[in-house]
Design a protein around this motif. Structure first.
Motif, short mmCIF file in Angstrom:
data_model
loop_
_atom_site.label_atom_id
_atom_site.label_comp_id
_atom_site.label_asym_id
_atom_site.label_seq_id
_atom_site.Cartn_x
_atom_site.Cartn_y
_atom_site.Cartn_z
N PRO A 1 0.85 -1.19 0.00
CA PRO A 1 0.00 0.00 0.00
C PRO A 1 0.89 1.25 0.00
O PRO A 1 2.04 1.20 0.46
N PRO A 2 0.38 2.35 -0.51
CA PRO A 2 1.19 3.57 -0.50
C PRO A 2 1.47 4.02 0.93
O PRO A 2 0.65 3.80 1.83
N LEU A 3 2.64 4.62 1.13
CA LEU A 3 3.00 5.11 2.46
C LEU A 3 2.28 6.43 2.73
O LEU A 3 2.14 7.26 1.84
N SER A 4 1.86 6.59 3.98
CA SER A 4 1.24 7.86 4.36
C SER A 4 2.33 8.90 4.61
O SER A 4 3.52 8.57 4.74
N ASP A 5 1.94 10.15 4.69
CA ASP A 5 2.90 11.21 5.01
C ASP A 5 3.56 10.94 6.36
O ASP A 5 4.76 11.15 6.52
N ASP A 6 2.77 10.46 7.34
CA ASP A 6 3.34 10.14 8.66
C ASP A 6 4.39 9.04 8.56
O ASP A 6 5.43 9.10 9.23
N ASP A 7 4.12 8.03 7.75
CA ASP A 7 5.09 6.95 7.56
C ASP A 7 6.39 7.49 6.95
O ASP A 7 7.49 7.13 7.38
N LEU A 8 6.26 8.34 5.96
CA LEU A 8 7.43 8.90 5.30
C LEU A 8 8.24 9.77 6.27
O LEU A 8 9.47 9.68 6.31
N VAL A 9 7.56 10.60 7.05
CA VAL A 9 8.25 11.45 8.03
C VAL A 9 8.95 10.59 9.07
O VAL A 9 10.11 10.84 9.42
N TRP A 10 8.27 9.55 9.58
CA TRP A 10 8.87 8.69 10.59
C TRP A 10 10.12 8.01 10.04
O TRP A 10 11.16 7.97 10.71
N ASN A 11 10.04 7.48 8.82
CA ASN A 11 11.20 6.81 8.21
C ASN A 11 12.34 7.78 7.99
O ASN A 11 13.50 7.44 8.24
N GLU B 1 12.95 10.48 9.68
CA GLU B 1 13.50 10.81 11.00
C GLU B 1 14.44 9.70 11.48
O GLU B 1 15.54 9.98 11.98
N GLU B 2 14.03 8.45 11.31
CA GLU B 2 14.87 7.32 11.72
C GLU B 2 16.20 7.32 10.96
O GLU B 2 17.26 7.08 11.54
#
Length: 65
Positions: free
Chosen positions: A37-47, A49-50
């Motif tokens: 599934p496409p990544l959400s904006d929150d997923d992209l920001v979290w990744n 940041e990591e």
């Protein structure tokens, strides 16, 4: 992350580089056809940041051995 996944990653990390590369290539071959599934904006920001935190740590380790 499940216990099994953590164990697999720990085993992977303990392997010599040549074997890690071999396993990574096999996994990449197998996941290319999965429907993610496409990544959400929150997923992209979290990744992101990591990744930046890890790079900061590597930079700190390099500067202060």
């Amino acid at each position: 992350m499940t216990t099994l996944v953590k164990e697999l990653l720990s085993t992977f990390d303990s392997l010599p580089e040549s074997e890690r590369l071999e396993i990574a290539m096999e996994i990449l071959k197998r996941v290319t056809n999965l429907d993610f599934p496409p990544l959400s904006d929150d997923d992209l920001v979290w990744n992101a940041e990591e990744i930046f935190l890890e790079l900061d740590q590597q930079e700190t380790d390099y500067e202060y051995p």
